[in-house]
Motif scaffolding. Structure first.
Motif, PDB file in Angstrom:
ATOM      1  N   ILE A  38      39.200  -9.213  77.420  1.00  0.00           N
ATOM      2  CA  ILE A  38      39.080 -10.640  77.158  1.00  0.00           C
ATOM      3  C   ILE A  38      40.279 -11.347  77.779  1.00  0.00           C
ATOM      4  O   ILE A  38      41.420 -10.956  77.545  1.00  0.00           O
ATOM      5  CB  ILE A  38      39.042 -10.922  75.646  1.00  0.00           C
ATOM      6  CG1 ILE A  38      37.794 -10.302  75.023  1.00  0.00           C
ATOM      7  CG2 ILE A  38      39.085 -12.426  75.384  1.00  0.00           C
ATOM      8  CD1 ILE A  38      37.745 -10.437  73.518  1.00  0.00           C
ATOM      9  N   PHE A  39      40.003 -12.356  78.618  1.00  0.00           N
ATOM     10  CA  PHE A  39      41.058 -13.193  79.185  1.00  0.00           C
ATOM     11  C   PHE A  39      41.079 -14.500  78.413  1.00  0.00           C
ATOM     12  O   PHE A  39      40.019 -15.082  78.155  1.00  0.00           O
ATOM     13  CB  PHE A  39      40.801 -13.480  80.667  1.00  0.00           C
ATOM     14  CG  PHE A  39      40.860 -12.258  81.540  1.00  0.00           C
ATOM     15  CD1 PHE A  39      42.083 -11.711  81.910  1.00  0.00           C
ATOM     16  CD2 PHE A  39      39.693 -11.635  81.968  1.00  0.00           C
ATOM     17  CE1 PHE A  39      42.146 -10.585  82.706  1.00  0.00           C
ATOM     18  CE2 PHE A  39      39.742 -10.500  82.768  1.00  0.00           C
ATOM     19  CZ  PHE A  39      40.971  -9.972  83.132  1.00  0.00           C
ATOM     20  N   MET A  40      42.285 -14.963  78.071  1.00  0.00           N
ATOM     21  CA  MET A  40      42.393 -16.155  77.228  1.00  0.00           C
ATOM     22  C   MET A  40      43.639 -16.958  77.595  1.00  0.00           C
ATOM     23  O   MET A  40      44.711 -16.389  77.830  1.00  0.00           O
ATOM     24  CB  MET A  40      42.482 -15.690  75.773  1.00  0.00           C
ATOM     25  CG  MET A  40      42.533 -16.788  74.761  1.00  0.00           C
ATOM     26  SD  MET A  40      40.910 -17.323  74.243  1.00  0.00           S
ATOM     27  CE  MET A  40      40.464 -16.048  73.081  1.00  0.00           C
ATOM     28  N   THR A  41      43.469 -18.283  77.653  1.00  0.00           N
ATOM     29  CA  THR A  41      44.637 -19.147  77.802  1.00  0.00           C
ATOM     30  C   THR A  41      44.822 -19.951  76.523  1.00  0.00           C
ATOM     31  O   THR A  41      43.847 -20.214  75.800  1.00  0.00           O
ATOM     32  CB  THR A  41      44.510 -20.122  78.986  1.00  0.00           C
ATOM     33  OG1 THR A  41      45.718 -20.878  79.099  1.00  0.00           O
ATOM     34  CG2 THR A  41      43.347 -21.085  78.806  1.00  0.00           C
ATOM     35  N   LEU A  62      50.099 -10.266  80.066  1.00  0.00           N
ATOM     36  CA  LEU A  62      49.753 -11.244  81.094  1.00  0.00           C
ATOM     37  C   LEU A  62      48.576 -10.696  81.918  1.00  0.00           C
ATOM     38  O   LEU A  62      48.540  -9.498  82.230  1.00  0.00           O
ATOM     39  CB  LEU A  62      50.983 -11.480  81.973  1.00  0.00           C
ATOM     40  CG  LEU A  62      51.191 -12.831  82.649  1.00  0.00           C
ATOM     41  CD1 LEU A  62      50.892 -14.011  81.727  1.00  0.00           C
ATOM     42  CD2 LEU A  62      52.625 -12.898  83.152  1.00  0.00           C
ATOM     43  N   ALA A  63      47.624 -11.562  82.224  1.00  0.00           N
ATOM     44  CA  ALA A  63      46.400 -11.164  82.927  1.00  0.00           C
ATOM     45  C   ALA A  63      46.705 -10.321  84.162  1.00  0.00           C
ATOM     46  O   ALA A  63      47.506 -10.725  85.012  1.00  0.00           O
ATOM     47  CB  ALA A  63      45.599 -12.399  83.323  1.00  0.00           C
ATOM     48  N   LEU A  87      50.063 -14.001  87.330  1.00  0.00           N
ATOM     49  CA  LEU A  87      49.487 -12.722  86.901  1.00  0.00           C
ATOM     50  C   LEU A  87      50.577 -11.789  86.371  1.00  0.00           C
ATOM     51  O   LEU A  87      51.771 -12.014  86.604  1.00  0.00           O
ATOM     52  CB  LEU A  87      48.782 -12.045  88.082  1.00  0.00           C
ATOM     53  CG  LEU A  87      47.603 -12.815  88.685  1.00  0.00           C
ATOM     54  CD1 LEU A  87      47.043 -12.070  89.889  1.00  0.00           C
ATOM     55  CD2 LEU A  87      46.516 -13.048  87.621  1.00  0.00           C
ATOM     56  N   GLY A  88      50.146 -10.729  85.703  1.00  0.00           N
ATOM     57  CA  GLY A  88      51.062  -9.675  85.244  1.00  0.00           C
ATOM     58  C   GLY A  88      51.305  -8.688  86.366  1.00  0.00           C
ATOM     59  O   GLY A  88      51.115  -7.477  86.210  1.00  0.00           O
ATOM     60  N   ILE A  89      51.680  -9.230  87.531  1.00  0.00           N
ATOM     61  CA  ILE A  89      51.901  -8.449  88.758  1.00  0.00           C
ATOM     62  C   ILE A  89      53.132  -9.021  89.449  1.00  0.00           C
ATOM     63  O   ILE A  89      53.288 -10.246  89.496  1.00  0.00           O
ATOM     64  CB  ILE A  89      50.670  -8.550  89.697  1.00  0.00           C
ATOM     65  CG1 ILE A  89      49.451  -7.839  89.091  1.00  0.00           C
ATOM     66  CG2 ILE A  89      50.986  -8.004  91.089  1.00  0.00           C
ATOM     67  CD1 ILE A  89      48.163  -8.048  89.879  1.00  0.00           C
ATOM     68  N   ASN A  90      54.013  -8.168  89.962  1.00  0.00           N
ATOM     69  CA  ASN A  90      55.192  -8.660  90.690  1.00  0.00           C
ATOM     70  C   ASN A  90      55.790  -7.550  91.551  1.00  0.00           C
ATOM     71  O   ASN A  90      55.418  -6.375  91.407  1.00  0.00           O
ATOM     72  CB  ASN A  90      56.233  -9.197  89.704  1.00  0.00           C
ATOM     73  CG  ASN A  90      56.761  -8.113  88.804  1.00  0.00           C
ATOM     74  OD1 ASN A  90      57.509  -7.241  89.243  1.00  0.00           O
ATOM     75  ND2 ASN A  90      56.372  -8.137  87.532  1.00  0.00           N
ATOM     76  N   GLU A 141      59.144 -20.606  88.729  1.00  0.00           N
ATOM     77  CA  GLU A 141      58.213 -21.741  88.679  1.00  0.00           C
ATOM     78  C   GLU A 141      57.430 -21.688  87.373  1.00  0.00           C
ATOM     79  O   GLU A 141      57.310 -20.638  86.755  1.00  0.00           O
ATOM     80  CB  GLU A 141      57.238 -21.684  89.862  1.00  0.00           C
ATOM     81  CG  GLU A 141      57.897 -21.823  91.223  1.00  0.00           C
ATOM     82  CD  GLU A 141      58.429 -23.217  91.498  1.00  0.00           C
ATOM     83  OE1 GLU A 141      57.789 -24.198  91.074  1.00  0.00           O
ATOM     84  OE2 GLU A 141      59.507 -23.326  92.115  1.00  0.00           O
ATOM     85  N   LYS A 142      56.878 -22.844  86.974  1.00  0.00           N
ATOM     86  CA  LYS A 142      56.064 -22.885  85.751  1.00  0.00           C
ATOM     87  C   LYS A 142      54.585 -22.858  86.103  1.00  0.00           C
ATOM     88  O   LYS A 142      54.136 -23.595  86.976  1.00  0.00           O
ATOM     89  CB  LYS A 142      56.405 -24.127  84.933  1.00  0.00           C
ATOM     90  CG  LYS A 142      57.792 -24.020  84.315  1.00  0.00           C
ATOM     91  CD  LYS A 142      58.090 -25.135  83.342  1.00  0.00           C
ATOM     92  CE  LYS A 142      59.431 -24.854  82.651  1.00  0.00           C
ATOM     93  NZ  LYS A 142      59.960 -26.032  81.961  1.00  0.00           N
ATOM     94  N   ARG A 143      53.873 -21.970  85.423  1.00  0.00           N
ATOM     95  CA  ARG A 143      52.437 -21.822  85.644  1.00  0.00           C
ATOM     96  C   ARG A 143      51.714 -21.718  84.301  1.00  0.00           C
ATOM     97  O   ARG A 143      52.331 -21.502  83.272  1.00  0.00           O
ATOM     98  CB  ARG A 143      52.157 -20.576  86.497  1.00  0.00           C
ATOM     99  CG  ARG A 143      52.654 -20.677  87.939  1.00  0.00           C
ATOM    100  CD  ARG A 143      51.875 -21.707  88.734  1.00  0.00           C
ATOM    101  NE  ARG A 143      52.307 -21.853  90.120  1.00  0.00           N
ATOM    102  CZ  ARG A 143      53.211 -22.737  90.542  1.00  0.00           C
ATOM    103  NH1 ARG A 143      53.794 -23.564  89.689  1.00  0.00           N
ATOM    104  NH2 ARG A 143      53.529 -22.810  91.821  1.00  0.00           N
ATOM    105  N   LEU A 144      50.379 -21.854  84.360  1.00  0.00           N
ATOM    106  CA  LEU A 144      49.548 -21.745  83.148  1.00  0.00           C
ATOM    107  C   LEU A 144      49.483 -20.297  82.667  1.00  0.00           C
ATOM    108  O   LEU A 144      49.406 -19.375  83.478  1.00  0.00           O
ATOM    109  CB  LEU A 144      48.140 -22.255  83.475  1.00  0.00           C
ATOM    110  CG  LEU A 144      47.091 -22.184  82.377  1.00  0.00           C
ATOM    111  CD1 LEU A 144      47.425 -23.162  81.239  1.00  0.00           C
ATOM    112  CD2 LEU A 144      45.710 -22.496  82.945  1.00  0.00           C
ATOM    113  N   ILE A 145      49.489 -20.110  81.362  1.00  0.00           N
ATOM    114  CA  ILE A 145      49.392 -18.764  80.796  1.00  0.00           C
ATOM    115  C   ILE A 145      47.926 -18.310  80.717  1.00  0.00           C
ATOM    116  O   ILE A 145      47.044 -19.087  80.359  1.00  0.00           O
ATOM    117  CB  ILE A 145      50.006 -18.726  79.378  1.00  0.00           C
ATOM    118  CG1 ILE A 145      50.240 -17.291  78.920  1.00  0.00           C
ATOM    119  CG2 ILE A 145      49.128 -19.462  78.368  1.00  0.00           C
ATOM    120  CD1 ILE A 145      51.084 -17.188  77.659  1.00  0.00           C
ATOM    121  N   VAL A 146      47.655 -17.073  81.126  1.00  0.00           N
ATOM    122  CA  VAL A 146      46.396 -16.393  80.803  1.00  0.00           C
ATOM    123  C   VAL A 146      46.754 -14.972  80.387  1.00  0.00           C
ATOM    124  O   VAL A 146      47.369 -14.225  81.164  1.00  0.00           O
ATOM    125  CB  VAL A 146      45.401 -16.350  81.985  1.00  0.00           C
ATOM    126  CG1 VAL A 146      44.158 -15.548  81.606  1.00  0.00           C
ATOM    127  CG2 VAL A 146      44.976 -17.749  82.405  1.00  0.00           C
TER     128      VAL A 146
END
Ligand code: IPD
Ligand code: CA
Length: 149
Positions: A38-41, A62-63, A87-90, A141-146
């Motif tokens: 389930i993905f949710m913001t 993090l998604a 994303l939960g990627i870096n 930077e600021k981004r939307l949470i999912v």
């Protein structure tokens, strides 16, 4: 008795219907279901560290899309909010080697043409555009949470 058994089954049926209904209500409009995920913001916006912390505090992470279907679900949320997400990627640990939060190399990617470019040498996080395509971007930077659960 048969009558008691029948009424127990009726209760169970009603319970299942109620749970299904609750689920639909909870998922509207901020959640997406893909397979077992389930993905949710929550609508929250912040830098990578604060997004990561918020998801983990909620018992998720993090998604981290592992295929096109999961990426498409995240893209839908980006379009709905008209805001890019992190994303939960870096590649914080090793420049050019993108991993999930557990350090595993990514198994799926959807980079925009000419990305990732590590612009100005400071782009270690990954944002999703409304096209669903990915861009490496500064983690500050600021981004939307999912989050995913
Ligand atoms: C940049 C560009 C670049 C991308 C960078 C962005 P800017 O935006 O779109 O192609 O790789 O991540 O920051 O600096 O032109 O606003
Ligand atoms: Ca970039």
């Amino acid at each position: 008795s048969g009558q008691e058994l029948r009424s127990e089954f009726q209760n169970l049926g009603t319970l299942t219907e109620n749970i299904s209904l609750c689920f639909l209500v909870i998922m509207f409009p901020n959640g997406r279901i893909v397979g077992e995920k389930i993905f949710m913001t929550s609508g929250y916006e912040g830098n990578f560290d604060s997004l990561k912390q918020r998801c983990s505090q909620a018992g998720g992470q993090l998604a981290s899309p592992r295929n096109a279907a999961e990426n498409a679900a995240i893209q839908q949320i980006v379009v709905l909010y008209n805001k890019s997400v992190f994303l939960g990627i870096n590649d914080i640990q090793t420049e050019g080697r993108f991993t999930y939060l557990n350090g595993e190399n990514i198994v799926y990617s959807n980079w925009q043409t000419r990305e990732p470019n590590n612009d100005k040498g400071i782009e270690d996080c990954v944002e999703v555009y409304s096209s669903g395509k990915w861009n490496d971007k500064s983690c500050g930077e600021k981004r939307l949470i999912v989050c995913e659960f």
